[in-house]
Design an enzyme around this catalytic site. Structure first.
Site, short mmCIF file in Angstrom:
data_model
loop_
_atom_site.label_atom_id
_atom_site.label_comp_id
_atom_site.label_asym_id
_atom_site.label_seq_id
_atom_site.Cartn_x
_atom_site.Cartn_y
_atom_site.Cartn_z
N GLY A 10 0.82 -1.22 0.00
CA GLY A 10 0.00 0.00 0.00
C GLY A 10 0.84 1.26 0.00
O GLY A 10 1.29 1.72 1.05
N LEU A 11 1.04 1.79 -1.21
CA LEU A 11 1.90 2.98 -1.33
C LEU A 11 1.09 4.28 -1.30
O LEU A 11 1.20 5.12 -2.19
CB LEU A 11 2.71 2.90 -2.62
N ASN A 33 2.06 -2.52 -4.49
CA ASN A 33 0.84 -1.72 -4.56
C ASN A 33 -0.07 -2.36 -5.60
O ASN A 33 0.40 -2.92 -6.58
CB ASN A 33 1.17 -0.27 -4.96
N SER A 129 0.51 7.09 14.43
CA SER A 129 0.09 8.49 14.40
C SER A 129 1.24 9.41 14.04
O SER A 129 2.39 9.17 14.41
CB SER A 129 -0.44 8.91 15.77
N LYS A 183 -5.19 3.59 19.67
CA LYS A 183 -5.12 4.60 18.60
C LYS A 183 -6.47 5.30 18.43
O LYS A 183 -6.54 6.51 18.19
CB LYS A 183 -4.68 3.97 17.27
N HIS A 186 -6.73 7.78 21.11
CA HIS A 186 -5.83 8.87 20.73
C HIS A 186 -6.58 9.83 19.80
O HIS A 186 -6.55 11.05 19.96
CB HIS A 186 -4.59 8.30 20.04
N ASN A 187 -7.25 9.27 18.81
CA ASN A 187 -7.96 10.12 17.85
C ASN A 187 -9.14 10.85 18.48
O ASN A 187 -9.43 11.99 18.12
CB ASN A 187 -8.43 9.28 16.65
N GLU A 190 -7.67 13.70 20.02
CA GLU A 190 -7.30 14.60 18.90
C GLU A 190 -8.52 15.44 18.46
O GLU A 190 -8.42 16.67 18.34
CB GLU A 190 -6.79 13.72 17.76
N ARG A 449 -37.98 7.77 38.83
CA ARG A 449 -37.99 6.42 38.24
C ARG A 449 -38.81 5.47 39.11
O ARG A 449 -39.55 4.62 38.63
CB ARG A 449 -36.55 5.89 38.09
#
Ligand code: 6PG
Length: 472
Positions: A10-11, A33, A129, A183, A186-187, A190, A449
């Site tokens: 995957g380039l 790729n 990241s 991750k 993390h996002n 972010e 309630r």
């Protein structure tokens, strides 16, 4: 010909930069790729003269790698990742390792780890990241999977990662999908900090009527402080200072106010809701993006729904770093990190990830989008107390809260009186106020309630479960 140390599938922008990073660190590489023309263009361009070769198909690609093969996939999350795994698996041998460096959903990674490991291949789900520059110069890396699989890539990722004062920004996160879970959170953080800075910009622009370069000066000031020195504040300064091609107008003012998203912020909020973690600042930032996308409706509503008359308010000046606004940004950022860390702790328990909180703070100190000086304080806080229930009550952070809460409250008041939406500031204020209140009004919720649905309630003066005939 000797075999390559490392393979990349995957380039895209991230893939290209990561393979150049690996090669620079002494790992000869082979790239594949789906469209070979892209491979050729890369080998004749940025990959030229480097210890990088290409392959036309996956069989050739795999055959060019030394064993155990270490293959990083940088492809679109979801079905594209599954497709690559399916296509490459027939050529892999026992002990070979696939690393998914995309932003995959952590449950997909759980499934893939257990599928692939059961076939005796290693599988690592690794959050990466840092954007294009980080990928090239040293990102923050969050690899999860079995420890043996991690051990097989450790020498590679430790060299590729960003380096900070106390080591490389990579560590073994934990089993299964834990790397991608971390991750994702993390996002989420972010998203929160981006929205916090956008709110500060809106308040400076609309209440204090500041120009782009004045606001950029404030960002530069904030970036020089311990509390706010960070990559996101640094690039906010750049964004605010940049002019459009006419050389006159601030470029940000020409940008459409609709924020996109690729899913990780949403997954953070979904996970938090599922796990019963409180992440209001992160949720507010996600909702900010959702509201921003309703551009046509907002334009139609503006002349109908009148806001308050404009008034003037004192928000300080550059000499004191817009003091109350700085309080608001500092405390909202702290709330955002506190919520993210809390979500990690709850998930760690629930999924048995055994996350090491100081190490996670450590690997976020460099390379990644949320890198900041605050992360050293977060690392210290969890080093002092591994079981810390919430960052807010660590001595350093509680001092920040006690000194800055009135500033945050004032900014929320100013924005409310000016009709300016500040979802992250206000939800952070509520988060902190809720967390520091020993008696919340949910006693009344419990009474209601029980009144309409006999849901029962507990009492503060005796043990047991109680029901009252409220409507007799
Ligand atoms: C990073 C980033 C990166 C990216 C995400 C979020 O850590 O390098 O998190 O992965 O920014 O794509 O992007 P969205 O804002 O589009 O969801």
């Amino acid at each position: 010909m000797s075999k390559a140390h490392f393979g990349l599938v995957g380039l895209g922008v991230m893939g290209e930069n990561l393979v150049l990073n690996a090669e620079r660190n002494g790992f000869s590489s082979v790239v594949y790729n789906r469209t070979f023309s892209k491979t050729e263009a890369f080998l004749n361009g940025r990959g030229f003269g480097k210890a990088i070769t290409g392959a036309k198909d996956l069989q050739e690609f795999v055959s060019k790698l030394e064993r155990p093969r270490r293959i990083l996939m940088m492809v679109k999350a979801g079905s594209a990742t599954d497709a690559v795994i399916e296509q490459i698996s027939p050529y892999l041998q026992e002990g070979d390792l696939l690393i998914d460096g995309g932003n995959s959903e952590f449950r997909d990674t759980e499934r893939r780890v257990s599928d692939l490991e059961s076939k005796s291949f290693g599988y690592i789900g690794m959050g990466v990241s840092g954007g294009a520059k980080g990928a090239l110069e040293g990102p923050s890396m969050m690899p999860g999977g079995t420890k043996t699989s991690y051990d097989a890539i450790e020498s590679l990722v430790k060299k590729m990662a960003a380096q900070v004062d106390d080591g490389p920004c990579v560590t073994y996160i934990g089993p299964g999908g834990s790397g991608h879970f971390v991750k994702t959170v993390h996002n989420g953080i972010e998203y929160g900090i981006e929205q916090i800075l956008a709110e500060a910009y809106d308040v400076m622009k609309r209440v204090s009527r500041m120009s782009g370069s004045e606001m950029a000066d404030v960002m530069a000031f904030w970036n020089s402080t311990e509390e706010l020195s960070s990559y996101l504040v640094e690039i906010t300064e750049v964004c605010l200072r940049t002019k459009d091609s006419d050389g006159d107008t601030d470029l940000v003012e020409k940008i459409m106010d609709k924020a996109g998203q690729k899913g990780t912020g949403l997954w953070t909020v979904i996970s938090a809701l599922e796990l019963g973690a409180s992440v209001p600042t992160i949720y507010a930032s996600l909702n900010g993006r959702v509201m921003s996308s309703m551009k046509t409706q907002r334009c139609n509503a503006e002349p109908i729904l009148k806001g308050p008359q404009s008034q003037s308010f004192d928000l300080g000046n550059l000499d004191n770093g817009m003091a109350p606004l700085m309080d608001a940004v500092v405390l909202s950022s702290i709330a955002c990190y506190a919520q993210g860390m809390d979500l990690l702790k709850i998930a760690s328990e629930e999924y048995n990830y055994k996350l090491n909180m100081p190490s996670i703070a450590q690997i976020w100190k460099g390379g990644c989008i949320i890198r900041s000086r605050l992360l050293s304080r977060i690392q210290d806080a969890f080093n002092r107390d591994a079981e810390l229930p919430n960052l807010l009550i660590d001595p350093w952070f509680s001092d920040q809260v006690n000194r800055r809460l009135s500033g945050l409250a004032y900014v929320v008041e100013v924005a409310a009186k000016s009709g300016i939406p500040i979802p992250c500031f206000s939800s952070s204020l509520d988060y902190i106020n809720s967390y520091r209140t020993s008696r919340l009004p949910q006693n009344l919720v419990q009474a209601m309630r029980d009144c309409f649905g006999s849901h029962t309630y507990q009492r503060i003066d005796k043990e047991g479960s109680f029901h009252t005939e409220w409507l007799k």
